[in-house]
Design a protein around this motif. Structure first.
Motif, PDB file in Angstrom:
ATOM      1  N   ASP A   6       0.784  -1.224   0.000  1.00 38.95           N
ATOM      2  CA  ASP A   6       0.000   0.000   0.000  1.00 38.95           C
ATOM      3  C   ASP A   6       0.826   1.289   0.000  1.00 38.95           C
ATOM      4  OD1 ASP A   6      -1.103  -0.377   3.457  1.00 38.95           O
ATOM      5  OD2 ASP A   6       0.854  -0.251   2.531  1.00 38.95           O
ATOM      6  N   SER A   7       1.867   1.332  -0.778  1.00 40.89           N
ATOM      7  CA  SER A   7       2.605   2.589  -0.845  1.00 40.89           C
ATOM      8  C   SER A   7       1.831   3.561  -1.721  1.00 40.89           C
ATOM      9  CB  SER A   7       4.009   2.357  -1.385  1.00 40.89           C
ATOM     10  OG  SER A   7       4.035   2.607  -2.753  1.00 40.89           O
ATOM     11  N   LYS A   8       1.928   4.859  -1.352  1.00 37.10           N
ATOM     12  CA  LYS A   8       1.220   5.929  -2.046  1.00 37.10           C
ATOM     13  C   LYS A   8       1.469   5.881  -3.552  1.00 37.10           C
ATOM     14  CE  LYS A   8       1.057  10.319   0.224  1.00 37.10           C
ATOM     15  NZ  LYS A   8       1.687  11.603   0.401  1.00 37.10           N
ATOM     16  N   GLU A   9       2.761   5.733  -3.910  1.00 34.89           N
ATOM     17  CA  GLU A   9       3.146   5.784  -5.319  1.00 34.89           C
ATOM     18  C   GLU A   9       2.483   4.674  -6.116  1.00 34.89           C
ATOM     19  OE1 GLU A   9       5.206   6.040  -2.776  1.00 34.89           O
ATOM     20  OE2 GLU A   9       5.574   8.188  -3.008  1.00 34.89           O
ATOM     21  N   SER A  10       2.553   3.439  -5.572  1.00 36.23           N
ATOM     22  CA  SER A  10       2.032   2.337  -6.369  1.00 36.23           C
ATOM     23  C   SER A  10       0.523   2.452  -6.537  1.00 36.23           C
ATOM     24  CB  SER A  10       2.397   0.997  -5.752  1.00 36.23           C
ATOM     25  OG  SER A  10       1.820   0.882  -4.489  1.00 36.23           O
ATOM     26  N   LYS A  11      -0.172   3.003  -5.520  1.00 37.23           N
ATOM     27  CA  LYS A  11      -1.620   3.168  -5.640  1.00 37.23           C
ATOM     28  C   LYS A  11      -1.978   4.070  -6.805  1.00 37.23           C
ATOM     29  CE  LYS A  11      -3.742   2.199  -1.412  1.00 37.23           C
ATOM     30  NZ  LYS A  11      -3.615   2.552  -0.075  1.00 37.23           N
ATOM     31  N   ASN A  12      -1.155   5.096  -6.974  1.00 36.72           N
ATOM     32  CA  ASN A  12      -1.506   6.049  -8.012  1.00 36.72           C
ATOM     33  C   ASN A  12      -0.779   5.851  -9.316  1.00 36.72           C
ATOM     34  OD1 ASN A  12      -3.631   7.519  -7.187  1.00 36.72           O
ATOM     35  ND2 ASN A  12      -2.404   8.746  -5.809  1.00 36.72           N
ATOM     36  N   SER A  13       0.005   4.747  -9.434  1.00 40.72           N
ATOM     37  CA  SER A  13       0.639   4.548 -10.725  1.00 40.72           C
ATOM     38  C   SER A  13      -0.489   4.221 -11.695  1.00 40.72           C
ATOM     39  CB  SER A  13       1.680   3.429 -10.668  1.00 40.72           C
ATOM     40  OG  SER A  13       1.106   2.267 -10.166  1.00 40.72           O
ATOM     41  N   GLY A  14      -0.488   4.899 -12.809  1.00 45.84           N
ATOM     42  CA  GLY A  14      -1.590   4.739 -13.756  1.00 45.84           C
ATOM     43  C   GLY A  14      -2.838   5.427 -13.253  1.00 45.84           C
ATOM     44  N   LYS A  15      -2.671   6.476 -12.413  1.00 44.15           N
ATOM     45  CA  LYS A  15      -3.836   7.115 -11.805  1.00 44.15           C
ATOM     46  C   LYS A  15      -4.565   8.044 -12.770  1.00 44.15           C
ATOM     47  CE  LYS A  15      -0.952  10.755  -9.901  1.00 44.15           C
ATOM     48  NZ  LYS A  15      -0.516  11.436  -8.720  1.00 44.15           N
ATOM     49  N   SER A  16      -4.031   8.218 -13.942  1.00 46.40           N
ATOM     50  CA  SER A  16      -4.602   9.069 -14.984  1.00 46.40           C
ATOM     51  C   SER A  16      -4.838  10.496 -14.557  1.00 46.40           C
ATOM     52  CB  SER A  16      -5.858   8.431 -15.576  1.00 46.40           C
ATOM     53  OG  SER A  16      -6.851   8.307 -14.603  1.00 46.40           O
ATOM     54  N   GLY A  17      -6.131  10.905 -14.421  1.00 49.41           N
ATOM     55  CA  GLY A  17      -6.445  12.316 -14.289  1.00 49.41           C
ATOM     56  C   GLY A  17      -6.109  13.008 -12.972  1.00 49.41           C
ATOM     57  N   LEU A  18      -5.632  12.329 -11.953  1.00 48.79           N
ATOM     58  CA  LEU A  18      -5.445  12.997 -10.666  1.00 48.79           C
ATOM     59  C   LEU A  18      -4.218  13.904 -10.637  1.00 48.79           C
ATOM     60  CD1 LEU A  18      -6.427  10.452  -7.899  1.00 48.79           C
ATOM     61  CD2 LEU A  18      -7.845  11.980  -9.244  1.00 48.79           C
ATOM     62  N   LYS A  19      -4.326  14.981  -9.870  1.00 48.80           N
ATOM     63  CA  LYS A  19      -3.188  15.892  -9.743  1.00 48.80           C
ATOM     64  C   LYS A  19      -2.350  15.482  -8.536  1.00 48.80           C
ATOM     65  CE  LYS A  19      -5.510  19.947  -9.649  1.00 48.80           C
ATOM     66  NZ  LYS A  19      -5.604  21.413  -9.621  1.00 48.80           N
ATOM     67  N   ASP A  20      -1.111  15.969  -8.473  1.00 48.51           N
ATOM     68  CA  ASP A  20      -0.253  15.658  -7.325  1.00 48.51           C
ATOM     69  C   ASP A  20      -0.664  16.465  -6.101  1.00 48.51           C
ATOM     70  OD1 ASP A  20       1.225  13.920  -8.804  1.00 48.51           O
ATOM     71  OD2 ASP A  20       2.634  15.469  -9.474  1.00 48.51           O
ATOM     72  N   THR A  21      -1.125  17.701  -6.351  1.00 44.69           N
ATOM     73  CA  THR A  21      -1.494  18.594  -5.249  1.00 44.69           C
ATOM     74  C   THR A  21      -2.864  19.208  -5.504  1.00 44.69           C
ATOM     75  OG1 THR A  21       0.839  19.154  -4.969  1.00 44.69           O
ATOM     76  CG2 THR A  21      -0.749  20.638  -3.945  1.00 44.69           C
ATOM     77  N   TYR A  22      -3.684  19.263  -4.465  1.00 42.44           N
ATOM     78  CA  TYR A  22      -4.992  19.917  -4.566  1.00 42.44           C
ATOM     79  C   TYR A  22      -5.097  21.034  -3.541  1.00 42.44           C
ATOM     80  CZ  TYR A  22      -6.660  16.263  -7.659  1.00 42.44           C
ATOM     81  OH  TYR A  22      -6.817  15.428  -8.738  1.00 42.44           O
ATOM     82  N   THR A  23      -5.742  22.116  -3.946  1.00 40.56           N
ATOM     83  CA  THR A  23      -6.000  23.214  -3.017  1.00 40.56           C
ATOM     84  C   THR A  23      -7.252  22.875  -2.213  1.00 40.56           C
ATOM     85  OG1 THR A  23      -5.071  24.727  -4.609  1.00 40.56           O
ATOM     86  CG2 THR A  23      -6.400  25.695  -2.872  1.00 40.56           C
ATOM     87  N   VAL A  24      -7.078  22.813  -0.905  1.00 44.63           N
ATOM     88  CA  VAL A  24      -8.190  22.445  -0.026  1.00 44.63           C
ATOM     89  C   VAL A  24      -8.571  23.655   0.825  1.00 44.63           C
ATOM     90  CG1 VAL A  24      -8.922  20.954   1.879  1.00 44.63           C
ATOM     91  CG2 VAL A  24      -7.472  20.017   0.071  1.00 44.63           C
ATOM     92  N   ALA A  25      -9.827  24.063   0.725  1.00 40.63           N
ATOM     93  CA  ALA A  25     -10.294  25.187   1.533  1.00 40.63           C
ATOM     94  C   ALA A  25     -10.938  24.684   2.811  1.00 40.63           C
ATOM     95  CB  ALA A  25     -11.311  26.003   0.749  1.00 40.63           C
ATOM     96  N   SER A  26     -10.699  25.432   3.889  1.00 44.13           N
ATOM     97  CA  SER A  26     -11.395  25.140   5.129  1.00 44.13           C
ATOM     98  C   SER A  26     -11.756  26.457   5.792  1.00 44.13           C
ATOM     99  CB  SER A  26     -10.523  24.269   6.042  1.00 44.13           C
ATOM    100  OG  SER A  26     -11.310  23.751   7.087  1.00 44.13           O
ATOM    101  N   ASP A  27     -12.540  26.367   6.861  1.00 44.52           N
ATOM    102  CA  ASP A  27     -12.983  27.574   7.553  1.00 44.52           C
ATOM    103  C   ASP A  27     -11.860  28.072   8.469  1.00 44.52           C
ATOM    104  OD1 ASP A  27     -14.586  29.521   8.620  1.00 44.52           O
ATOM    105  OD2 ASP A  27     -15.837  28.157   9.782  1.00 44.52           O
ATOM    106  N   THR A  28     -11.928  29.341   8.833  1.00 47.30           N
ATOM    107  CA  THR A  28     -10.905  29.869   9.750  1.00 47.30           C
ATOM    108  C   THR A  28     -11.082  29.318  11.160  1.00 47.30           C
ATOM    109  OG1 THR A  28     -12.365  31.763   9.938  1.00 47.30           O
ATOM    110  CG2 THR A  28     -10.400  32.044   8.580  1.00 47.30           C
ATOM    111  N   SER A  29     -12.354  29.097  11.568  1.00 46.06           N
ATOM    112  CA  SER A  29     -12.565  28.585  12.910  1.00 46.06           C
ATOM    113  C   SER A  29     -13.923  27.919  13.051  1.00 46.06           C
ATOM    114  CB  SER A  29     -12.459  29.733  13.922  1.00 46.06           C
ATOM    115  OG  SER A  29     -12.722  29.227  15.208  1.00 46.06           O
ATOM    116  N   PHE A  30     -13.902  26.635  13.367  1.00 48.12           N
ATOM    117  CA  PHE A  30     -15.136  25.877  13.580  1.00 48.12           C
ATOM    118  C   PHE A  30     -14.767  24.682  14.458  1.00 48.12           C
ATOM    119  CE2 PHE A  30     -18.276  22.677  11.705  1.00 48.12           C
ATOM    120  CZ  PHE A  30     -19.395  23.225  12.305  1.00 48.12           C
ATOM    121  N   VAL A  31     -14.670  24.957  15.764  1.00 50.49           N
ATOM    122  CA  VAL A  31     -14.260  23.889  16.690  1.00 50.49           C
ATOM    123  C   VAL A  31     -15.288  22.748  16.688  1.00 50.49           C
ATOM    124  CG1 VAL A  31     -12.860  25.288  18.239  1.00 50.49           C
ATOM    125  CG2 VAL A  31     -15.324  25.137  18.650  1.00 50.49           C
TER     126      VAL A  31
END
Ligand code: ARG
Length: 274
Positions: A37-62
């Protein structure tokens, strides 16, 4: 001449057989490797996925996302990191006020958002959602010495503080006669409004109201009434990322199966999910 030709043909055949065997062997070992289950092997041949995604979250929501010692922590933050590890992408975290999150997904400023966002049919028109990852609802908080408000029916005609652009703001407008929804951009302003008396009550997401009252608001606020309007939180996506959404759903299912989801849940809510 004939024999020679046959000989040459034979050599060609042998070569071909050898090459094929080598290829077969090669793909077999790759197949074996992808079982680990290494990260690399899971995504080998992953086609359309990007290496990095911008993830938005709230400033504060405990306790889903908030800043502690200069770093963003919380249930949502840990969950999205565990999902990213599982699928095999990096996260670029951006925090913004809650009401800016869905517009940011629509304009493409963010790819993904996790911020205790309730899945609604209305929002589904503009963003996509993962499978639900948390069951919530709305709860009321009032000042500790308030004796008049004991449930939703007592909020009629009152000023009820909540967050701008939230499902609770809609709920107040649609379901509580004569109540004024006092909507704030930031969450600390919501609680402050009840604490300083400019609002009669807060109506907001159950885990957040409960957590605030158990921690910071212990001496100033109390919970009243019951759980109103069951809601489910989903991870939101800018439209047009179907492959990413299904990978995230698979990862979420894996984390629920292997106990990692439960561990994160217990860390932030003090008990295992039901
Ligand atoms: N769940 C509610 C909604 O989707 C409130 C938002 C809670 N999340 C937050 N990060 N403030 O409208």
């Amino acid at each position: 001449m004939r024999i020679k030709k046959r000989g040459l043909f034979g050599i060609l055949l042998l070569t071909l057989a050898f090459v094929l065997a080598a290829c077969g062997g090669g793909s077999e070992s790759t197949g074996g490797g992808s079982d680990s289950d290494s990260k690399e092997s899971k995504n080998s041949g992953k086609s359309g996925l990007k290496d990095t995604y911008t993830v938005a979250s709230d400033t504060s929501f405990v306790p889903f996302e908030f800043k502690e010692n200069g770093e963003y922590v919380g249930f949502d933050i840990e969950l999205i990191n565990a999902i990213a590890d599982e699928v095999g992408f990096e996260i670029k975290l951006e925090t913004t006020n809650f009401d800016g999150i869905i517009p940011g997904l629509q304009t493409g400023s963010f790819d993904i958002a996790i911020a205790g966002i309730t899945i609604t049919d209305d929002r589904k028109k503009t963003v996509d959602f993962s499978d639900p990852y948390y069951d919530a609802g709305l709860r009321i908080g009032v000042s500790v010495d308030n004796k008049d408000i004991n449930g939703i029916e007592d909020l009629k005609g009152k000023t009820v503080a909540t967050r701008l652009g939230s499902t609770s703001a809609d709920y107040i407008k649609k379901n509580i006669e004569g109540a004024e929804a006092s909507q704030f951009e930031q969450l600390d302003q919501v609680y402050l409004a009840v604490e300083n008396g400019s609002a009669d009550a807060v109506l907001y997401d159950s885990p957040n109201v409960a957590y605030y009252i158990q921690t910071k608001g212990e001496d100033s606020l109390k919970l009243v009434g019951e759980l109103y309007q069951a809601e489910q939180y989903g991870i939101a996506f800018a439209k047009g990322q179907d492959e990413l959404v299904s990978k995230v759903n698979e990862a979420l299912a894996t984390l629920k199966e292997n106990g990692k989801y439960d561990d994160i849940y217990e860390k932030w809510f003090g008990e295992k999910p039901e």
